[in-house]
Design a protein around this motif. Structure first.
Motif, PDB file in Angstrom:
ATOM      1  N   GLN A  20      36.273   1.960   2.118  1.00 12.21           N
ATOM      2  CA  GLN A  20      36.037   3.356   1.763  1.00 12.21           C
ATOM      3  C   GLN A  20      34.540   3.649   1.681  1.00 12.21           C
ATOM      4  N   VAL A  23      30.734   7.164   1.354  1.00 12.92           N
ATOM      5  CA  VAL A  23      31.397   8.369   0.867  1.00 12.92           C
ATOM      6  C   VAL A  23      30.618   9.574   1.381  1.00 12.92           C
ATOM      7  N   TYR A  39      34.738   7.563   3.901  1.00 11.48           N
ATOM      8  CA  TYR A  39      35.630   8.297   3.012  1.00 11.48           C
ATOM      9  C   TYR A  39      35.078   9.722   2.880  1.00 11.48           C
ATOM     10  N   LYS A  41      35.175  12.928   1.165  1.00 12.35           N
ATOM     11  CA  LYS A  41      35.640  13.202  -0.193  1.00 12.35           C
ATOM     12  C   LYS A  41      35.403  14.649  -0.606  1.00 12.35           C
ATOM     13  N   LEU A  71      44.274  11.792  -2.759  1.00 15.23           N
ATOM     14  CA  LEU A  71      42.975  11.149  -2.684  1.00 15.23           C
ATOM     15  C   LEU A  71      42.992  10.009  -1.666  1.00 15.23           C
ATOM     16  N   GLN A  72      41.906   9.881  -0.918  1.00 17.92           N
ATOM     17  CA  GLN A  72      41.685   8.740  -0.041  1.00 17.92           C
ATOM     18  C   GLN A  72      42.855   8.489   0.917  1.00 17.92           C
ATOM     19  N   MET A  74      44.481   7.609   4.090  1.00 15.64           N
ATOM     20  CA  MET A  74      44.020   6.802   5.214  1.00 15.64           C
ATOM     21  C   MET A  74      44.646   7.316   6.502  1.00 15.64           C
ATOM     22  N   TYR A  83      39.187   7.685   5.845  1.00 14.50           N
ATOM     23  CA  TYR A  83      39.847   8.125   4.618  1.00 14.50           C
ATOM     24  C   TYR A  83      39.379   9.543   4.310  1.00 14.50           C
ATOM     25  N   LYS A  84      40.269  10.341   3.731  1.00 14.02           N
ATOM     26  CA  LYS A  84      39.869  11.702   3.375  1.00 14.02           C
ATOM     27  C   LYS A  84      40.760  12.232   2.261  1.00 14.02           C
ATOM     28  N   ASP A  85      40.202  13.137   1.462  1.00 12.08           N
ATOM     29  CA  ASP A  85      41.002  13.857   0.476  1.00 12.08           C
ATOM     30  C   ASP A  85      41.732  14.994   1.176  1.00 12.08           C
TER      31      ASP A  85
END
Length: 207
Positions: A20, A23, A39, A41, A71-72, A74, A83-85
């Motif tokens: 991750q 960020v 990630y 975020k 959250l996170q 994948m 990874y993303k919110d």
């Protein structure tokens, strides 16, 4: 035995951090999908304002949505992992005659392999000046754009754009203004291009 456990724990922590990193802000970060394992975020928690159950009512017409934050999440793109919110949700629509046309609310807690199996999903944080035009948006205000799947006409491309607005009778509570707009889609010949839920703005109250 303890040394083995410590080693495994230490290895897991290292791998988790690596998976991750770095960020990057969803709103103003650069190089989207250019850095593997990044990630993306919701760094300013813009999504949090929209989590919950919201309902629009006009006579017999009702439009209800439930939104949750993931959250996170994948995902893989061109054989690379990121990874993303995300925001995701489901909805229920009853027309002006009291007919329930769509109801996917029971799927809100389903653990789908792909988050886009939910009927509402996305993570675009857009500035006030982006379309659709917002006459009452303040400079610097951020809105959220999500995809909505019309269950009865899934060939249509439909976006919803969300913003929170003050409640007229209780300034400590926010309402939700939801705008349904069209987007590009390859529509088959001879089919209806009118969405099940009419295009337009809906003022929704948190339940």
């Amino acid at each position: 035995m303890k040394n083995t456990l410590y080693l495994l724990l230490f290895t897991f922590i290292i791998l988790s951090c690596k998976a991750q990193s770095p960020v990057i802000s969803l709103y103003d970060g650069d190089e989207y999908l250019n850095i593997e394992n990044a990630y993306y975020k919701d760094t300013d928690n813009d999504f949090d304002r929209f989590v919950g159950t919201w309902k629009f009512t006009n006579g017999s017409e009702e439009f209800t949505i439930i939104l949750k934050k993931k959250l996170q999440y994948m995902f893989t793109y061109i054989n690379k992992t990121y990874y993303k919110d995300m925001l995701y949700g489901e909805y229920n629509y009853i027309d002006e005659n009291g007919n329930e046309l769509i109801n996917t609310l029971t799927y809100i807690d389903n653990t789908f392999t792909n988050i886009s199996e939910h009927k509402i999903f996305g993570n675009s944080i857009i500035p006030y000046k982006f379309l659709p035009k917002c006459e009452t948006c303040l400079p610097g205000e951020r809105r959220i754009r999500l995809r909505l799947i019309d269950v009865l006409k899934d060939y249509l491309g439909i976006n919803i754009v969300l913003r929170t607005v003050p409640n007229e009778t209780n300034i400590t509570v926010n309402d939700l203004q939801l705008v349904i707009t069209g987007t590009y889609a390859d529509i088959p010949d001879g089919v209806s291009t009118i969405p099940t839920i009419p295009y337009g703005a809906y003022l929704m109250i948190k339940q």
